[in-house]
Design a protein around this motif. Structure first.
Motif, PDB file in Angstrom:
ATOM      1  N   ALA A  54       0.652  -1.198  -0.172  1.00 25.46           N
ATOM      2  CA  ALA A  54      -0.042   0.007   0.291  1.00 25.46           C
ATOM      3  C   ALA A  54       0.833   1.202   0.119  1.00 25.46           C
ATOM      4  N   ILE A  55       2.049   1.397   0.814  1.00 24.45           N
ATOM      5  CA  ILE A  55       2.689   2.264   0.698  1.00 24.45           C
ATOM      6  C   ILE A  55       3.557   2.649  -0.517  1.00 24.45           C
ATOM      7  N   ARG A  59       0.605   6.920  -4.024  1.00 29.59           N
ATOM      8  CA  ARG A  59       1.292   8.069  -3.979  1.00 29.59           C
ATOM      9  C   ARG A  59       1.120   9.089  -2.585  1.00 29.59           C
ATOM     10  N   LYS A  60      -0.383   9.052  -2.305  1.00 28.90           N
ATOM     11  CA  LYS A  60      -0.790   9.485  -1.164  1.00 28.90           C
ATOM     12  C   LYS A  60       0.103   9.370   0.112  1.00 28.90           C
ATOM     13  N   LEU A  61       0.483   8.169   0.051  1.00 26.31           N
ATOM     14  CA  LEU A  61       1.082   7.444   1.284  1.00 26.31           C
ATOM     15  C   LEU A  61       2.708   7.635   1.181  1.00 26.31           C
ATOM     16  N   HIS A  62       3.140   8.386   0.388  1.00 25.56           N
ATOM     17  CA  HIS A  62       4.614   8.742   0.175  1.00 25.56           C
ATOM     18  C   HIS A  62       4.823   9.731   1.139  1.00 25.56           C
ATOM     19  N   ILE A  69       6.493   3.473   9.246  1.00 23.75           N
ATOM     20  CA  ILE A  69       5.591   2.564   9.347  1.00 23.75           C
ATOM     21  C   ILE A  69       6.063   1.321   8.112  1.00 23.75           C
ATOM     22  N   CYS A  70       6.555   1.674   7.257  1.00 29.57           N
ATOM     23  CA  CYS A  70       6.798   0.743   5.975  1.00 29.57           C
ATOM     24  C   CYS A  70       8.059  -0.066   6.654  1.00 29.57           C
ATOM     25  N   SER A  71       9.124   0.556   7.205  1.00 33.36           N
ATOM     26  CA  SER A  71      10.363  -0.122   7.708  1.00 33.36           C
ATOM     27  C   SER A  71       9.938  -1.095   8.893  1.00 33.36           C
ATOM     28  N   LEU A  72       8.887  -0.501   9.702  1.00 30.70           N
ATOM     29  CA  LEU A  72       8.265  -1.449  10.988  1.00 30.70           C
ATOM     30  C   LEU A  72       7.626  -2.754  10.010  1.00 30.70           C
ATOM     31  N   ALA A  73       6.890  -2.616   9.030  1.00 34.64           N
ATOM     32  CA  ALA A  73       6.440  -3.786   8.579  1.00 34.64           C
ATOM     33  C   ALA A  73       7.251  -4.566   7.864  1.00 34.64           C
ATOM     34  N   THR A 143      11.929  15.043   6.620  1.00 40.61           N
ATOM     35  CA  THR A 143      12.046  14.793   5.172  1.00 40.61           C
ATOM     36  C   THR A 143      12.291  13.163   5.079  1.00 40.61           C
ATOM     37  N   GLY A 144      12.507  12.694   3.548  1.00 40.90           N
ATOM     38  CA  GLY A 144      12.727  11.370   3.713  1.00 40.90           C
ATOM     39  C   GLY A 144      14.067  10.846   4.073  1.00 40.90           C
ATOM     40  N   ALA A 145      15.066  11.996   3.825  1.00 37.78           N
ATOM     41  CA  ALA A 145      16.456  11.626   3.974  1.00 37.78           C
ATOM     42  C   ALA A 145      16.366  11.371   5.713  1.00 37.78           C
ATOM     43  N   ARG A 146      15.882  12.252   6.139  1.00 38.29           N
ATOM     44  CA  ARG A 146      15.796  11.960   7.944  1.00 38.29           C
ATOM     45  C   ARG A 146      15.109  10.816   8.360  1.00 38.29           C
ATOM     46  N   ALA A 147      14.021  10.468   7.940  1.00 38.64           N
ATOM     47  CA  ALA A 147      13.250   9.288   7.861  1.00 38.64           C
ATOM     48  C   ALA A 147      14.275   7.932   7.856  1.00 38.64           C
TER      49      ALA A 147
END
Length: 402
Positions: A54-55, A59-62, A69-73, A143-147
């Motif tokens: 789903a992620i 695109r709305k979940l990006h 959440i994706c890394s946890l999954a 940001t994505g880099a920080r995540a």
């Protein structure tokens, strides 16, 4: 301790044959247990794959918050694929048949992935705390880099926490332990190091942060209710600012407008062939103007009533949101504590108390209770999000994505 009913000599062969026949026949309880654990592993794999897909395709979940959440999954998926199947075989056979090298690899993956799953929950709590307490500043830094950096730090800490107990793992010299695959050491320092780093410190961090999140959300709701109440009192006292209305509505509240002359289109409504006298035409225009003014007054009154009802329902809406937020936080903390606290309490007792011991069945139950958290995580962290719900519905229906 139970001893096998065997004798030496010529009866040894018959005894081994009977043992082999007994081991091939599994009791119904063992079959039911194996099927139940296999179903849990399949469900854990399915739900975590659903979250990852789903992620990835929506695109709305990006969003950087959803990267955690994706890394946890992904971490929980590794638990379901690499850890649970070997544990099921180990429970079914009650002995380890794949050698000590595979045992060490399995234990390292087990400890690292479970620790990483727990640390992901702490990282998500930190992210949500900063998002609600420092929303403006943190929105620029989120940001994505920080995540990605947070995910890398979580994995690095998980490896650092799980490596020392594996390196200094105690190998027993007893022949009874050669066919077992367990993490067993009697070093108090390693026990405290692993349990504090893997569970107790993240637990305290999660409890403190989610309490602060709840308090901050409660403060925001109270401020909104106060602002709604002040605006409602201004409206009821008749001191609303005229500029707050859209263009064209100020005349409706400021008194009756001046009579407008009849437009040529309104004149054309009366056919020239009827030859109405001027007095009748004046009466008709006055009636049309009165009906028009009454319609405007009714529309203005309905708008005012809707605003009043909206302001009066503000505290009730915010109260329901507060209850929903409290229930969500309660589910997150409750599931985490119920799944992992018994296991880590057992670990501390078993590795620090020499005379204390737990049965193999109890140890397996507490271990799988911790594994169950990998099934609950994708449900709790996504089911309360409307964007995830819509993405899941589209995934299940196999529809196209935006």
């Amino acid at each position: 301790m139970d001893f096998p009913n065997c004798t030496e000599g010529v009866f040894a062969t018959n005894c081994s044959v009977n043992d082999s026949l007994d081991t091939t026949k599994l009791p119904p309880s063992k079959i039911l247990l194996t099927m139940t654990l296999s179903a849990l592993a399949i469900l854990t794999t399915f739900f975590n794959c659903l979250v990852i897909t789903a992620i990835a395709v929506t695109r709305k979940l990006h969003h950087p918050a959803n990267y955690l959440i994706c890394s946890l999954a992904v971490t929980d998926l590794l638990v379901a694929v690499l850890v649970m199947p070997f544990s099921i075989m180990y429970i079914q056979k009650q002995t380890w048949l794949m050698g000590q090298v595979v045992c060490t690899i399995w234990l390292s993956v087990d400890i690292t992935c479970c620790t990483c799953s727990i640390l992901h929950l702490a990282a998500i709590a930190i992210d949500r705390y900063r998002a609600i307490t420092d929303a403006v500043e943190y929105s620029r830094k989120r940001t994505g880099a920080r995540a990605g950096a947070m995910v890398a730090v979580v994995w690095l800490l998980s490896i650092l926490i799980s490596l020392p107990p594996l390196i200094w793992r105690h190998y027993s010299g007893d022949s009874e332990q050669e066919d077992q695959c367990i993490m067993m050491h009697h070093h108090m320092a390693f026990t405290l190091y692993s349990t504090l780093g893997a569970f107790y410190i993240p637990l305290m961090l999660i409890l403190i942060l989610y309490y602060k999140i709840y308090r901050a959300a409660q403060t925001l709701y109270m401020r909104r209710e106060a602002s709604r109440a002040s605006r409602h009192s201004c409206m009821t006292n008749g001191s609303m600012i005229p500029s707050s209305y859209p263009a064209g509505e100020g005349a409706d509240d400021g008194g009756p407008p001046s009579p407008e002359p009849v437009s040529p289109r309104e004149k054309s409504f009366s056919e020239p062939s009827t030859e109405e006298p001027p007095r009748e035409r004046v009466r008709a225009s006055v009636k049309a103007f009165q009906s028009k003014s009454r319609r405007k007054e009714s529309r203005t009154e309905s708008r005012n009533e809707s605003r009043r009802s909206q302001f009066s329902q503000g505290p009730r809406i915010s109260g329901s949101r507060e209850r929903k937020a409290a229930s969500t936080l309660g589910l997150i903390i409750g599931a985490f504590v119920v799944c992992w606290l018994p296991f880590f309490v057992k670990e501390v007792i078993a590795n620090t108390c020499g005379s204390c011991s737990t049965s193999m069945e109890m140890a397996d139950f507490l271990t799988w209770l911790g594994y169950l958290n990998s099934l609950i995580n994708p449900l709790i962290y996504t089911i309360f999000n409307e964007d995830f719900k819509k993405a899941f519905q589209r995934l299940v229906r196999c529809s196209h994505y935006l």
